[in-house]
Design a protein around this motif. Structure first.
Motif, PDB file in Angstrom:
ATOM      1  N   GLN A 214      -0.167  -1.224-130.581  1.00 22.13           N
ATOM      2  CA  GLN A 214       0.174  -1.864-129.685  1.00 22.13           C
ATOM      3  C   GLN A 214       2.033  -2.113-129.883  1.00 22.13           C
ATOM      4  O   GLN A 214       2.584  -2.011-128.966  1.00 22.13           O
ATOM      5  N   LYS A 215       2.400  -1.925-130.833  1.00 26.06           N
ATOM      6  CA  LYS A 215       3.755  -2.299-131.449  1.00 26.06           C
ATOM      7  C   LYS A 215       4.684  -0.874-131.176  1.00 26.06           C
ATOM      8  O   LYS A 215       5.712  -1.036-131.592  1.00 26.06           O
ATOM      9  N   GLY A 216       4.005   0.148-131.126  1.00 30.01           N
ATOM     10  CA  GLY A 216       4.537   1.294-130.894  1.00 30.01           C
ATOM     11  C   GLY A 216       5.580   1.702-131.625  1.00 30.01           C
ATOM     12  O   GLY A 216       6.423   2.681-131.309  1.00 30.01           O
ATOM     13  N   PHE A 217       5.363   1.689-133.048  1.00 30.14           N
ATOM     14  CA  PHE A 217       6.234   2.143-134.108  1.00 30.14           C
ATOM     15  C   PHE A 217       6.314   3.667-134.137  1.00 30.14           C
ATOM     16  O   PHE A 217       7.282   4.274-134.610  1.00 30.14           O
ATOM     17  N   ASP A 218       5.168   4.397-133.675  1.00 28.84           N
ATOM     18  CA  ASP A 218       5.197   5.699-134.009  1.00 28.84           C
ATOM     19  C   ASP A 218       6.229   6.087-132.805  1.00 28.84           C
ATOM     20  O   ASP A 218       7.024   7.293-133.194  1.00 28.84           O
ATOM     21  N   MET A 219       6.434   5.583-131.614  1.00 27.33           N
ATOM     22  CA  MET A 219       7.448   6.102-130.522  1.00 27.33           C
ATOM     23  C   MET A 219       8.702   5.676-131.206  1.00 27.33           C
ATOM     24  O   MET A 219       9.750   6.423-131.085  1.00 27.33           O
ATOM     25  N   LEU A 220       8.922   4.657-131.989  1.00 27.29           N
ATOM     26  CA  LEU A 220      10.394   4.380-132.481  1.00 27.29           C
ATOM     27  C   LEU A 220      10.573   5.518-133.467  1.00 27.29           C
ATOM     28  O   LEU A 220      11.845   5.830-133.634  1.00 27.29           O
ATOM     29  N   ILE A 221       9.570   5.819-134.406  1.00 29.26           N
ATOM     30  CA  ILE A 221      10.011   6.914-135.380  1.00 29.26           C
ATOM     31  C   ILE A 221      10.266   8.173-134.813  1.00 29.26           C
ATOM     32  O   ILE A 221      11.333   9.027-135.138  1.00 29.26           O
ATOM     33  N   PHE A 239       9.974  -3.900-140.730  1.00 31.10           N
ATOM     34  CA  PHE A 239       9.206  -4.721-141.525  1.00 31.10           C
ATOM     35  C   PHE A 239       8.126  -5.386-140.961  1.00 31.10           C
ATOM     36  O   PHE A 239       7.700  -5.689-139.607  1.00 31.10           O
ATOM     37  N   GLY A 240       6.901  -5.342-141.849  1.00 30.56           N
ATOM     38  CA  GLY A 240       5.586  -5.480-141.139  1.00 30.56           C
ATOM     39  C   GLY A 240       4.427  -4.793-142.111  1.00 30.56           C
ATOM     40  O   GLY A 240       4.920  -4.169-142.906  1.00 30.56           O
ATOM     41  N   ALA A 241       3.127  -5.196-141.727  1.00 24.74           N
ATOM     42  CA  ALA A 241       2.167  -4.642-142.390  1.00 24.74           C
ATOM     43  C   ALA A 241       0.893  -4.332-141.370  1.00 24.74           C
ATOM     44  O   ALA A 241       1.110  -5.104-140.438  1.00 24.74           O
ATOM     45  N   THR A 246      -0.178   3.672-143.311  1.00 29.85           N
ATOM     46  CA  THR A 246      -0.353   4.960-143.873  1.00 29.85           C
ATOM     47  C   THR A 246      -0.108   6.002-142.753  1.00 29.85           C
ATOM     48  O   THR A 246       0.462   7.027-143.101  1.00 29.85           O
ATOM     49  N   GLU A 247      -0.464   5.899-141.453  1.00 33.44           N
ATOM     50  CA  GLU A 247      -0.213   6.812-140.615  1.00 33.44           C
ATOM     51  C   GLU A 247       1.333   7.026-140.388  1.00 33.44           C
ATOM     52  O   GLU A 247       1.711   7.846-139.862  1.00 33.44           O
ATOM     53  N   LEU A 248       1.951   6.005-140.072  1.00 35.70           N
ATOM     54  CA  LEU A 248       3.261   5.715-139.810  1.00 35.70           C
ATOM     55  C   LEU A 248       4.261   6.410-141.088  1.00 35.70           C
ATOM     56  O   LEU A 248       5.082   7.189-140.632  1.00 35.70           O
ATOM     57  N   LYS A 249       3.768   6.095-142.167  1.00 36.26           N
ATOM     58  CA  LYS A 249       4.311   6.959-143.520  1.00 36.26           C
ATOM     59  C   LYS A 249       4.216   8.465-143.176  1.00 36.26           C
ATOM     60  O   LYS A 249       5.151   9.075-143.659  1.00 36.26           O
ATOM     61  N   ARG A 250       3.132   8.820-142.999  1.00 38.84           N
ATOM     62  CA  ARG A 250       2.999  10.041-142.830  1.00 38.84           C
ATOM     63  C   ARG A 250       3.672  10.811-141.683  1.00 38.84           C
ATOM     64  O   ARG A 250       4.181  11.892-141.986  1.00 38.84           O
ATOM     65  N   ILE A 263       9.771   1.719-144.333  1.00 41.85           N
ATOM     66  CA  ILE A 263       9.015   0.757-144.151  1.00 41.85           C
ATOM     67  C   ILE A 263       8.651  -0.459-144.986  1.00 41.85           C
ATOM     68  O   ILE A 263       8.259  -0.269-146.421  1.00 41.85           O
ATOM     69  N   LYS A 264       9.279  -1.594-144.839  1.00 38.48           N
ATOM     70  CA  LYS A 264       9.043  -2.932-145.717  1.00 38.48           C
ATOM     71  C   LYS A 264       7.856  -3.699-145.482  1.00 38.48           C
ATOM     72  O   LYS A 264       7.225  -3.439-144.172  1.00 38.48           O
TER      73      LYS A 264
END
Length: 379
Positions: A214-221, A239-241, A246-250, A263-264
Motif C-alpha cells: 500500500q505504501k508504494g515504496f517500490d515506486m519511490l525507489i 523509515f519503517g519495517a 527484503t524485496e525493496l532492498k533487492r 532503509i532504516k
C-alpha cells in the motif's frame, strides 16, 4: 461523559495507535472518564504515552495465537477466541456502562456495533471504505480470495447497518460510506510541538511508513533513480519495517542505488528526522488520511505526495506548502522531488507555510468536534 475506546492492542508503533492515544489523553485531560479496552495487549508496553487518567483494561482475547495451528484446528481456536472476546467485552461494558463506545474499521467494529447496551456506537474509518482489508499485499488463490472479499463485504455492511455514526477522515471516504445510517467527517489530529529549523541544507529526502504494498515504496525507489542521476549528492532515507523489506532492498541493489538510499528501521524519534531533512515524500497507493504528512509539515518540511485516495489533497495545498502528483505517476514524482531540490528558496517558503497551515489539525481545534458529536448522540 463516559467514553470507551476498543482496540486490538496499543503495542504497535503506527499512526492509528498514536492518534488514539492523543485523543484519549485530550479527552481525559478535559474532564471525561476514558477507558481503553484492548484484546491482546498482554504485558506489552504502550507504544505511545497514555495518561494516568485513562483507565486501561485488557480482556485477553489473543486472536494471533490461531496462526500457530493449521486447519482445521485454526478454525476451532478462532471460534474460541471469538467467544472469549464477546464474553469478556460484554462483561467489561456492563461494568463500565459508557455513554459512547468507539471502534475502528481495523478491528471487530461489527461486534462492537452489536453490543446490547445504552451507549452510542461510533466507528472510525481509518482506511478508505473501498480499500479496507483489501490492499494488504497478500497473495491469495481464487477461492480464498473470493471468501476473503465475501466476508469483508459482510463486515462492511454490518457496520453500515448497525453503527450509530461512521466517522470518516476525509470527504472522499465519507462519500463511500453513503449507505451508513449516519456519516460525518472529522480529520485526524496531531499533537506535535516542533520547532521549525531556522535553516536547512541537509541534502536529504526522507519517507516513512510500513514497508507494505500500500505504501508504494517500490515506486519511490524507481523515482529516486531519476533523482540520483540528476543529484547524486542527495540521499533518501526510508523509515519503517514490514513484509516488503527484503524485496525493496533487492530493488535498491538491482537499480544500483545502495549508495544513496537507506532503509532504516521504525523510529520513535521521527520528528527529529523530519527536522533533519529537506523534503518528505509520500508514495502511497492509498491512504486513510496521511497523518505522516501533517507531522512532516508541522516541522516545516515541504512534502511531495501522490494524490492518492484519500487524504493528501485534504492536507497539502498544491504548490503552496507542498506538491501533489498524479497518483502512481513515477516520472512526475521524480520531477516534483527534483523541482524542490533545485528551487531552494521556494522549498523553504513551502516549508514555512506548511508549518502554519497544519495548525488547523491541532487537538484544540479538532477535538471539540468530537465532543459535540458525543453530546449530540447522548442527547
Amino acid at each position: 461523559m463516559k467514553i470507551v475506546y476498543i482496540l486490538d492492542t496499543l503495542a504497535r508503533v503506527g499512526g492509528v495507535e498514536r492518534i488514539m492515544a492523543d485523543k484519549m489523553n485530550w479527552l481525559a485531560a478535559n474532564g471525561h472518564e476514558v477507558t481503553l479496552i484492548t484484546a491482546a495487549q498482554g504485558q506489552h508496553p504502550h507504544s505511545f504515552r497514555l495518561s494516568d487518567n485513562v483507565r486501561h483494561v485488557d480482556i485477553d482475547a489473543r486472536f494471533h495465537v490461531q496462526y500457530r495451528y493449521g486447519y482445521p484446528m485454526r478454525l476451532w481456536v478462532r471460534w474460541r477466541m471469538n467467544r472469549r472476546f464477546q464474553r469478556n467485552l460484554n462483561r467489561e461494558i456492563s461494568a463500565t456502562d459508557p455513554d459512547v463506545i468507539i471502534a475502528t474499521t481495523y478491528y471487530k467494529a461489527d461486534v462492537v456495533c452489536s453490543l446490547r447496551c445504552r451507549a452510542a456506537k461510533i466507528v472510525e474509518s481509518h482506511c478508505a471504505r473501498s480499500f479496507t482489508g483489501r490492499r494488504d499485499g497478500v497473495t491469495r488463490g481464487r477461492v480464498v480470495r473470493w471468501f476473503h472479499y465475501f466476508f469483508l463485504d459482510r463486515y462492511i455492511r454490518r457496520i453500515e447497518q448497525r453503527a450509530d455514526v461512521v466517522v470518516a477522515l476525509t470527504d472522499g471516504d465519507a462519500r463511500e460510506w453513503s449507505k451508513a445510517r449516519s456519516v460525518c467527517v472529522i480529520p485526524n489530529v496531531y499533537n506535535n510541538e516542533c520547532a521549525v529549523p531556522a535553516c536547512r541544507g541537509f541534502k536529504r529526502v526522507i519517507a516513512a511508513g510500513r514497508l507494505v504494498y500500500q505504501k508504494g515504496f517500490d515506486m519511490l525507489i524507481e523515482a529516486w533513480r531519476t533523482v540520483a542521476e540528476r543529484h547524486p549528492d542527495w540521499t533518501l532515507d526510508i523509515f519503517g519495517a514490514g513484509e516488503k523489506e527484503t524485496e525493496l532492498k533487492r530493488l535498491i541493489d538491482r537499480l544500483a542505488l545502495s549508495g544513496s538510499i537507506s532503509i532504516k528501521g521504525p523510529t520513535k524519534r521521527i520528528i527529529e528526522e523530519f527536522s533533519g531533512s529537506d523534503v518528505f515524500v509520500l508514495s502511497s497507493r492509498s491512504e486513510g488520511f496521511g497523518l505522516v504528512l501533517i507531522e512532516a509539515m508541522s516541522c516545516g518540511t515541504p512534502c511531495v505526495s501522490f494524490d492518492c485516495p484519500y487524504g493528501p489533497a485534504d492536507i497539502i495545498r498544491d504548490h503552496e506548502d507542498g506538491i501533489l502528483v498524479e497518483n502512481g505517476n513515477v516520472q512526475r514524482l521524480a520531477e516534483a522531488i527534483i523541482y524542490l531540490i533545485e528551487h531552494e528558496e521556494e522549498r523553504r517558503a513551502y516549508g514555512l507555510r506548511a508549518a502554519e497551515n497544519v495548525k488547523r489539525f491541532l487537538p484544540d481545534r479538532v477535538m471539540p468536534r468530537w465532543v459535540a458529536l458525543f453530546e449530540g448522540l447522548v442527547k
